[in-house]
Design a protein around this motif. Structure first.
Motif, PDB file in Angstrom:
ATOM      1  N   SER A   1      50.763   9.097 -60.573  1.00 25.19           N
ATOM      2  CA  SER A   1      49.821   8.630 -58.790  1.00 25.19           C
ATOM      3  C   SER A   1      48.777   8.436 -59.107  1.00 25.19           C
ATOM      4  O   SER A   1      47.888   8.746 -58.980  1.00 25.19           O
ATOM      5  CB  SER A   1      50.595   9.809 -58.040  1.00 25.19           C
ATOM      6  N   TRP A   2      48.916   7.911 -57.351  1.00 24.78           N
ATOM      7  CA  TRP A   2      47.369   7.493 -57.098  1.00 24.78           C
ATOM      8  C   TRP A   2      46.917   8.599 -56.573  1.00 24.78           C
ATOM      9  O   TRP A   2      45.011   8.251 -56.847  1.00 24.78           O
ATOM     10  CB  TRP A   2      48.091   5.538 -55.421  1.00 24.78           C
ATOM     11  N   ASN A   3      47.612   9.276 -56.184  1.00 27.53           N
ATOM     12  CA  ASN A   3      47.030  10.891 -56.057  1.00 27.53           C
ATOM     13  C   ASN A   3      45.759  11.153 -56.945  1.00 27.53           C
ATOM     14  O   ASN A   3      45.577  12.305 -56.913  1.00 27.53           O
ATOM     15  CB  ASN A   3      47.905  11.493 -55.559  1.00 27.53           C
TER      16      ASN A   3
ATOM     17  N   VAL B   1      40.802   2.457 -62.156  1.00 26.98           N
ATOM     18  CA  VAL B   1      41.335   1.746 -61.368  1.00 26.98           C
ATOM     19  C   VAL B   1      40.831   0.739 -61.874  1.00 26.98           C
ATOM     20  O   VAL B   1      40.029   0.179 -62.206  1.00 26.98           O
ATOM     21  CB  VAL B   1      40.923   2.458 -60.294  1.00 26.98           C
TER      22      VAL B   1
ATOM     23  N   GLY C   1      46.405  -0.765 -61.203  1.00 26.78           N
ATOM     24  CA  GLY C   1      46.721   0.534 -61.706  1.00 26.78           C
ATOM     25  C   GLY C   1      45.752   0.657 -62.473  1.00 26.78           C
ATOM     26  O   GLY C   1      44.421   1.257 -62.194  1.00 26.78           O
ATOM     27  N   LEU C   2      46.188   2.165 -62.979  1.00 32.06           N
ATOM     28  CA  LEU C   2      45.715   3.362 -63.064  1.00 32.06           C
ATOM     29  C   LEU C   2      45.173   3.075 -64.873  1.00 32.06           C
ATOM     30  O   LEU C   2      45.819   3.111 -65.560  1.00 32.06           O
ATOM     31  CB  LEU C   2      45.973   4.579 -63.101  1.00 32.06           C
TER      32      LEU C   2
ATOM     33  N   LEU D   1      45.825   3.418 -50.872  1.00 29.86           N
ATOM     34  CA  LEU D   1      45.892   5.011 -50.180  1.00 29.86           C
ATOM     35  C   LEU D   1      45.580   5.017 -48.748  1.00 29.86           C
ATOM     36  O   LEU D   1      46.741   5.119 -47.943  1.00 29.86           O
ATOM     37  CB  LEU D   1      44.699   5.138 -50.737  1.00 29.86           C
TER      38      LEU D   1
ATOM     39  N   VAL E   1      43.067  -0.253 -54.086  1.00 26.41           N
ATOM     40  CA  VAL E   1      42.589   1.127 -54.246  1.00 26.41           C
ATOM     41  C   VAL E   1      42.881   1.714 -53.063  1.00 26.41           C
ATOM     42  O   VAL E   1      43.584   2.063 -52.112  1.00 26.41           O
ATOM     43  CB  VAL E   1      41.569   2.266 -55.266  1.00 26.41           C
TER      44      VAL E   1
ATOM     45  N   PRO F   1      51.481   3.791 -61.124  1.00 26.67           N
ATOM     46  CA  PRO F   1      52.027   4.592 -60.457  1.00 26.67           C
ATOM     47  C   PRO F   1      52.964   4.366 -59.593  1.00 26.67           C
ATOM     48  O   PRO F   1      53.052   3.439 -59.385  1.00 26.67           O
ATOM     49  CB  PRO F   1      50.625   4.792 -59.245  1.00 26.67           C
TER      50      PRO F   1
END
Length: 343
Positions: A147-149, A226, A129-130, A177, A173, A247
């Motif tokens: 969010s991944w965005n 990440v 994740g982040l 995506l 990732v 996310p």
């Protein structure tokens, strides 16, 4: 046709030879991750194992692709006894015939932890994740990423760090995506496009080294990354103000796995070392110190422990890639990544 007594004599001689090899083995070579994982293994696992078995454990640190490369280089003359790698490279290791059967596995393993024919076993569940610097985000008045965005947000220009795709975190990732934008493991074009056009401008470094990742945060050069829940938990345990985000589109699962390395005489100590990693006490230690979700059902998680780990509901929601598809494409994707993304 050979006489039965002769066959029996040969068998006894072979077994005696194997026992002699095992008896003479005074060193067990274990290859696994560096950084905080290595520290935990060296402090919590190796000393009691050495004392109980009268053996010296040599730990060979490296990321999963490093360890797989060592196994390939030593093919036919393996020096490593136990390999600890991510699940993707482990599937490759099994396919290449590098793994022997793990003997004596506990009966209360999670289903996700078992591999076909017990050629490997998961020792912990991690989420990709982040990670973000809570202090810097608060000072700048930035909202917590969700969010991944968010990796595309221009305010993170040259402040973002992502491992490259020869590292499982970076690969995860790309897969996520692609999945979010109509693709799949079989079609990652959307993921490549987003990296090239939207994420690359924000990337300070595509960094595979855990030590360098933490240095970039400690120096203030990076504020978002990440990474895995275990890595972030270990970093946070040092007192540095980072947190981990699952996310909203889903975190990606990563299993840390282990296998005894196949060789003419496999040391029984290889399976014994792996079984120690599955001991409930060690599982709980790895949850506390490294943020691993336990893979043994009998582990009782105390309240307040495992704030970042994929346990319970969080574990049920992670996305698990199809490694049978990914590994066929991985080399091709890495070459494409080097041409198009990380130039």
């Amino acid at each position: 046709m050979k006489h039965p007594k002769l066959l029996m004599a040969v068998s006894v001689a072979v077994l005696a030879s194997a026992s002699q090899v095992w008896a003479q083995q005074k060193t067990l070579y274990v290859a696994g991750y560096g950084g905080s994982f290595e520290k935990t293994i060296r402090e919590e696992v190796i000393p009691p194992f050495e004392q109980a078995n009268g053996v010296k454990v040599e730990y060979v640190a490296g990321n999963s692709t490093d360890t797989l490369a060592k196994l390939q280089a030593q093919k036919g003359n393996q020096q490593i006894d136990v390999a600890i790698v991510d699940d993707g490279p482990m599937y490759q290791a099994i396919q290449l015939g590098f793994c022997d059967k793990v003997t004596g596995l506990p009966g209360d393993l999670l289903d996700v932890a078992r591999f076909k024919d017990d050629k490997a076993v998961a020792i912990g569940l991690v989420a990709t994740g982040l990670m973000y610097n809570k202090k810097v985000f608060a000072e700048k008045g930035w909202a917590t990423p969700t969010s991944w965005n968010d990796l595309k947000d221009p305010k993170y220009k040259q402040l973002l760090v992502i491992p490259p795709i020869n590292n499982t975190y970076g690969l995860n990732v790309l897969l996520m995506l692609a999945k979010m934008n109509g693709g799949s493991e079989a079609n990652v074009d959307a993921g490549f496009k987003i990296f090239k056009t939207d994420i690359n401008p924000n990337v300070l470094a595509y960094e595979p080294s855990p030590g360098k990742m933490t240095e970039l945060f400690q120096s203030g050069q990076a504020v978002i990354a990440v990474w895995g829940s275990g890595r972030v938990q270990s970093f946070a345990n040092t007192g540095f103000p980072v947190d981990f985000v699952y996310p909203k589109e889903g975190a990606v699962s990563l299993l840390t796995t282990a296998c005894p390395i196949a060789k003419p005489w496999v040391s029984p100590l290889a399976s014994s070392f792996i079984k120690l990693l599955l001991d409930p006490k060690i599982q709980l230690t790895m949850l506390k110190e490294y943020g691993y979700g336990p893979v043994v059902k009998s582990v009782v998680v105390p309240e307040g422990v495992g704030a970042m780990a994929p346990i319970g509901e969080r574990a049920a929601k992670v996305y698990a890639p199809d490694w049978s598809v990914v590994n066929e494409k991985r080399e091709e994707w890495t070459k494409r990544w080097n041409r198009e993304v990380e130039r």
